[in-house]
Design a protein around this motif. Structure first.
Motif, short mmCIF file in Angstrom:
data_model
loop_
_atom_site.label_atom_id
_atom_site.label_comp_id
_atom_site.label_asym_id
_atom_site.label_seq_id
_atom_site.Cartn_x
_atom_site.Cartn_y
_atom_site.Cartn_z
N ARG A 14 33.05 48.57 33.63
CA ARG A 14 31.93 48.93 32.77
C ARG A 14 32.09 48.50 31.31
O ARG A 14 31.15 48.64 30.54
CB ARG A 14 31.71 50.43 32.80
N GLY A 15 33.26 48.05 30.94
CA GLY A 15 33.46 47.62 29.56
C GLY A 15 34.26 48.61 28.73
O GLY A 15 34.53 49.72 29.15
N LYS A 154 40.54 41.36 31.15
CA LYS A 154 40.04 40.91 32.46
C LYS A 154 39.61 39.45 32.44
O LYS A 154 39.42 38.85 33.48
CB LYS A 154 38.90 41.80 32.94
N ARG A 155 39.47 38.88 31.25
CA ARG A 155 39.12 37.45 31.16
C ARG A 155 40.19 36.58 31.82
O ARG A 155 39.91 35.48 32.24
CB ARG A 155 38.98 37.04 29.70
N TRP A 156 41.40 37.09 31.89
CA TRP A 156 42.50 36.33 32.47
C TRP A 156 42.76 36.73 33.92
O TRP A 156 43.67 36.24 34.55
CB TRP A 156 43.77 36.52 31.64
N ASP A 159 38.46 38.41 40.39
CA ASP A 159 38.04 39.53 41.23
C ASP A 159 39.18 40.07 42.09
O ASP A 159 39.29 41.28 42.28
CB ASP A 159 36.88 39.11 42.13
N ARG A 160 40.02 39.19 42.56
CA ARG A 160 41.13 39.63 43.42
C ARG A 160 42.06 40.56 42.65
O ARG A 160 42.43 41.64 43.15
CB ARG A 160 41.90 38.41 43.94
N THR A 161 42.41 40.18 41.43
CA THR A 161 43.26 41.03 40.59
C THR A 161 42.55 42.34 40.28
O THR A 161 43.14 43.42 40.33
CB THR A 161 43.64 40.31 39.28
N PHE A 162 41.26 42.24 39.96
CA PHE A 162 40.47 43.42 39.65
C PHE A 162 40.46 44.39 40.83
O PHE A 162 40.67 45.60 40.67
CB PHE A 162 39.05 42.97 39.29
#
Length: 191
Positions: A14-15, A154-156, A159-162
């Motif tokens: 969500r930021g 999260k820029r680095w 989706d998998r890492t997230f």
């Protein structure tokens, strides 16, 4: 603890603005508790049955939150628009529930927090207000920093890492839930 885990999870989806909203929920709960302590509830918080009850109920809430995160981990994405269908608790409510469901939050307030308030009360209402403002300001600074770092970090990550991070956060909430629930039951069993 649970509030940090929820902040990390929600900041990724969500930021960074969830940090202040989570602290808002935490602050509302803590203001209510500070006022209750000032008006005499402090003695009740130290009872084993109260600590035990909070541990059990809190453990169940954390299990519910952790299960939801694990369930949703497979379908979340770093693209914010895709998050609308994911059942994520509003950050202010997450701040309230993650604090309230943590029995160590109650224990902290029944011991250390109660002592701080007792010292603050020597200066009257202003002393309590300054203590509360300083305490919440420290929480706000920390959780804004964490949510900002997670959101822009999260820029680095893809989706998998997230999904992996959300899964780990969900699993941690399950562990906290089991531990707090067990501690709550243990409080009832102590002589």
């Amino acid at each position: 603890g649970p509030m940090l885990t929820v902040t990390i999870s929600q900041a990724m989806s969500r930021g960074w603005r969830v940090g202040p909203l989570i602290v808002l929920g935490h602050a509302i709960l803590e203001l209510s508790l500070v006022m209750a302590i000032v008006y005499g509830i402090g003695q009740i918080l130290t009872r084993p049955s109260v600590v035990g009850g909070i541990g059990i109920v809190g453990g169940l809430v954390l299990l519910w939150m952790g299960w939801g995160m694990l369930r949703d981990a497979r379908k979340v994405s770093l693209v914010f628009e895709e998050q609308k269908g994911v059942g994520v608790l509003h950050p202010t409510w997450a701040g309230i529930l993650s604090s309230l469901s943590n029995p160590y939050w109650t224990i902290w307030w029944a011991t250390i927090g109660l002592t701080y308030i007792a010292f603050s009360l020597k200066q009257g209402f202003l002393g309590v207000a300054l203590f509360y403002a300083g305490h919440i300001s420290a929480d706000l600074a920390w959780y804004v920093f964490v949510s900002f770092l997670i959101h822009y970090g999260k820029r680095w990550a893809g989706d998998r890492t997230f999904r992996w991070v959300i899964g780990v956060c969900g699993a941690l909430l399950l562990v906290f839930g089991i531990y707090f629930g067990y501690s709550g039951v243990e409080s009832f069993l102590k002589p």
